[in-house]
Design a protein around this motif. Sequence first.
Motif, mmCIF file in Angstrom:
data_model
loop_
_atom_site.group_PDB
_atom_site.id
_atom_site.type_symbol
_atom_site.label_atom_id
_atom_site.label_comp_id
_atom_site.label_asym_id
_atom_site.label_seq_id
_atom_site.Cartn_x
_atom_site.Cartn_y
_atom_site.Cartn_z
ATOM 1 N N PHE A 21 1.255 -1.499 -0.093
ATOM 2 C CA PHE A 21 0.467 0.443 -0.251
ATOM 3 C C PHE A 21 0.730 1.821 -0.066
ATOM 4 N N GLY A 22 2.174 1.412 0.106
ATOM 5 C CA GLY A 22 3.098 2.302 -0.189
ATOM 6 C C GLY A 22 3.002 2.951 2.050
ATOM 7 N N ASP A 23 1.876 4.130 1.751
ATOM 8 C CA ASP A 23 2.198 4.819 3.461
ATOM 9 C C ASP A 23 0.974 3.885 4.075
ATOM 10 N N VAL A 24 1.417 3.749 5.218
ATOM 11 C CA VAL A 24 -0.074 3.034 6.280
ATOM 12 C C VAL A 24 0.223 3.653 7.480
ATOM 13 N N PRO A 25 -0.771 3.323 8.314
ATOM 14 C CA PRO A 25 -0.999 4.310 9.781
ATOM 15 C C PRO A 25 0.138 3.119 10.116
ATOM 16 N N TYR A 26 0.450 3.264 11.377
ATOM 17 C CA TYR A 26 1.583 1.982 12.324
ATOM 18 C C TYR A 26 2.119 3.041 13.323
ATOM 19 N N SER A 27 3.008 3.504 13.569
ATOM 20 C CA SER A 27 3.599 4.284 14.866
ATOM 21 C C SER A 27 2.502 5.326 15.790
ATOM 22 N N GLN A 28 0.921 5.175 15.422
ATOM 23 C CA GLN A 28 0.598 6.495 16.042
ATOM 24 C C GLN A 28 -1.508 5.062 15.996
ATOM 25 N N VAL A 29 -1.306 4.216 15.944
ATOM 26 C CA VAL A 29 -2.822 3.495 15.504
ATOM 27 C C VAL A 29 -3.255 3.055 17.334
ATOM 28 N N ASP A 54 2.091 6.318 8.297
ATOM 29 C CA ASP A 54 4.029 6.221 8.414
ATOM 30 C C ASP A 54 4.010 6.554 7.028
ATOM 31 N N GLY A 55 5.322 7.476 6.575
ATOM 32 C CA GLY A 55 6.065 6.872 5.436
ATOM 33 C C GLY A 55 5.897 5.631 5.070
ATOM 34 N N GLN A 56 6.614 4.902 3.531
ATOM 35 C CA GLN A 56 6.589 4.083 3.998
ATOM 36 C C GLN A 56 8.277 3.324 4.367
ATOM 37 N N LEU A 57 9.058 4.156 3.983
ATOM 38 C CA LEU A 57 10.567 4.185 4.445
ATOM 39 C C LEU A 57 9.938 4.079 5.757
ATOM 40 N N GLN A 58 9.172 5.219 6.350
ATOM 41 C CA GLN A 58 9.233 4.847 8.262
ATOM 42 C C GLN A 58 8.669 3.462 8.899
ATOM 43 N N VAL A 59 8.116 3.154 8.237
ATOM 44 C CA VAL A 59 7.206 1.623 8.201
ATOM 45 C C VAL A 59 8.415 0.389 8.513
ATOM 46 N N PHE A 60 8.451 0.737 6.620
ATOM 47 C CA PHE A 60 10.152 0.012 6.989
ATOM 48 C C PHE A 60 11.014 -0.828 7.728
ATOM 49 N N ARG A 82 7.918 -5.343 -9.331
ATOM 50 C CA ARG A 82 8.074 -4.373 -8.972
ATOM 51 C C ARG A 82 9.706 -3.571 -9.059
ATOM 52 N N ARG A 83 10.183 -3.523 -8.063
ATOM 53 C CA ARG A 83 11.742 -3.328 -8.020
ATOM 54 C C ARG A 83 12.289 -3.821 -8.950
ATOM 55 N N GLY A 116 -4.327 5.997 -6.793
ATOM 56 C CA GLY A 116 -4.307 4.382 -7.379
ATOM 57 C C GLY A 116 -3.171 3.412 -7.883
ATOM 58 N N ILE A 117 -3.933 2.410 -8.578
ATOM 59 C CA ILE A 117 -3.207 1.141 -8.681
ATOM 60 C C ILE A 117 -1.927 1.480 -9.095
ATOM 61 N N PHE A 118 -1.702 2.015 -10.188
ATOM 62 C CA PHE A 118 -0.832 2.549 -11.188
ATOM 63 C C PHE A 118 0.178 3.751 -10.332
ATOM 64 N N THR A 119 0.182 4.260 -9.338
ATOM 65 C CA THR A 119 1.060 4.721 -8.527
ATOM 66 C C THR A 119 1.658 4.243 -7.974
ATOM 67 N N LYS A 120 3.075 4.555 -9.044
ATOM 68 C CA LYS A 120 4.198 4.264 -7.741
ATOM 69 C C LYS A 120 3.977 4.326 -6.383
ATOM 70 N N THR A 121 4.734 3.234 -5.436
ATOM 71 C CA THR A 121 5.517 3.642 -3.772
ATOM 72 C C THR A 121 6.565 4.094 -3.612
ATOM 73 N N PRO A 122 6.583 4.871 -2.967
ATOM 74 C CA PRO A 122 7.696 5.325 -3.199
ATOM 75 C C PRO A 122 9.553 4.815 -2.821
ATOM 76 N N VAL A 123 9.464 3.906 -2.055
ATOM 77 C CA VAL A 123 10.417 2.703 -2.995
ATOM 78 C C VAL A 123 10.862 3.147 -4.260
ATOM 79 N N ASN A 124 9.815 2.698 -5.119
ATOM 80 C CA ASN A 124 10.008 2.272 -6.238
ATOM 81 C C ASN A 124 9.701 3.247 -7.639
ATOM 82 N N GLN A 125 9.731 4.298 -7.317
ATOM 83 C CA GLN A 125 9.410 5.014 -7.682
ATOM 84 C C GLN A 125 10.769 5.356 -8.891
#
Length: 464
Positions: free
Chosen positions: A134-142, A150-156, A411-412, A455-464
């Motif tokens: 999904f890219g950015d998802v809620p995590y640190s403040q759930v 949270d940003g995708q890289l932050q979640v990783f 994707r990568r 949308g599904i065709f929008t690249k996630t941050p790590v795959n820009q």
Amino acid sequence: MKKHIRTFIYSVLLLTFIGCDQYLDVNEDPNVATDVPAELLLKGMELADVQIQSGHLMRISQFWTGQMRGIANLYSRINDYIISPEESNGIWAFMYHGIMTQNDIIQENSEDQLVKGIANVLEAHAIGSMASMFGDVPYSQVGSDDVPFDGQLQVFQAAQTLLDQAIVQLSTVPTTRRFSNDILLNGNPTSWIQVANTLKARYYLMTRQYPEAYSSAQMGISSAANSMRYAKAYSAYGTTNENSSLYFLILTGSRAGDLTSTGSFIQSLLNPANMTSRNNIKTNESRRRDYLTLDQSGINANRLSAANATMPMVTYEENLLILAEAGFRTSGFNEGLSRLNALRAYLRTSGAFAGDPALAKQYDDYLAIDFSIGGIENLDGINSNRALLREIMEEKYVSTFGTLVTFDDVRRIRATDNDIALPIPLNAGSQYPERMLIAQDEIDGNTNAPSPIPGIFTKTPVNQ
């Protein structure tokens, strides 16, 4: 296992109409008992993770990566990239209630470092997969109001930290300790530590941290016995239709006839009769092709669709191929080739996969000359280094069948090494899907959800 999964699904249905800011607010009623044994909570976490890794969205990822085809009803539309956010609702509930809520309780109340370590590996596995899909998802403040994403890289990075914590916890457990309620690895702390390291390597690959990926994979899954596979340690698995693999259930259940591997890109890639396949004088994929044939008319004991077939989640094959790719990128051609040949040596064994025993299989070691211009793995005359990397990634595409890793890698590699990307045909239009859609329940229940959602065709941050 179906009856156990169904029971668990029912327990979260009431939560599927709210945003993740409410997922953790489930124990406020003083009339509801909350003193549930950690062992039972852990089993629920495992079942939730199975659904995230091996369920509906994983099958969708297979449609989008040429490994399966949706041919009727809902799956035919999704196959052609027509999908709604409702398809993600269940996965978000499994993540934020089935995984995070239960793990919070375990970490706070349990004194068992084995249980706590396993639970942290499961959460890291799940949230890393969510970030990838999904890219950015809620995590640190759930758990707070109006949860930010949270940003995708932050979640990783958070997943890496959680895996480090899990490894410390598991390292305090005697190696002889076992935990029978663990349906994935029978409570073996050594296996769980290795799985944690392979997951670290997986996430480092996603963020292009190749030296770190190589280092972690060296401590990763060292044998097939330590692979994490669905219901591998469940003793009653496969004895009735209720206790069957997810592929068996989907091919024999209400969606029978809606999907198949027949006619897919991977089936063509593995077919020795196809001149453009990956077969050559050192490789014969006939038996593995049969093993990976998933069709309701061809279910049998030799295929991954068998009722008692265990589904891959984090495997020895994946770890070997991370070593091959990351070793190639950090140490050079010879290291990549050596690690690839280690995988091929495993494929030669009877334990690698089933398939019709009357069919041939062949995985002779490759030599450097095979990747030179005009060699059997370089007929199109590209640079030998690129030819080796192409073969490593092609092998991984096949060996990680049935996992989200394939979607991750496809994707990568399109983003970083498009010259050697697999020529997976588009199912419709002119763009490949780059992500899953954020769940409709999250859109409706969290004011911090992106608007509009990517949308599904929008690249996630790590795959820009």
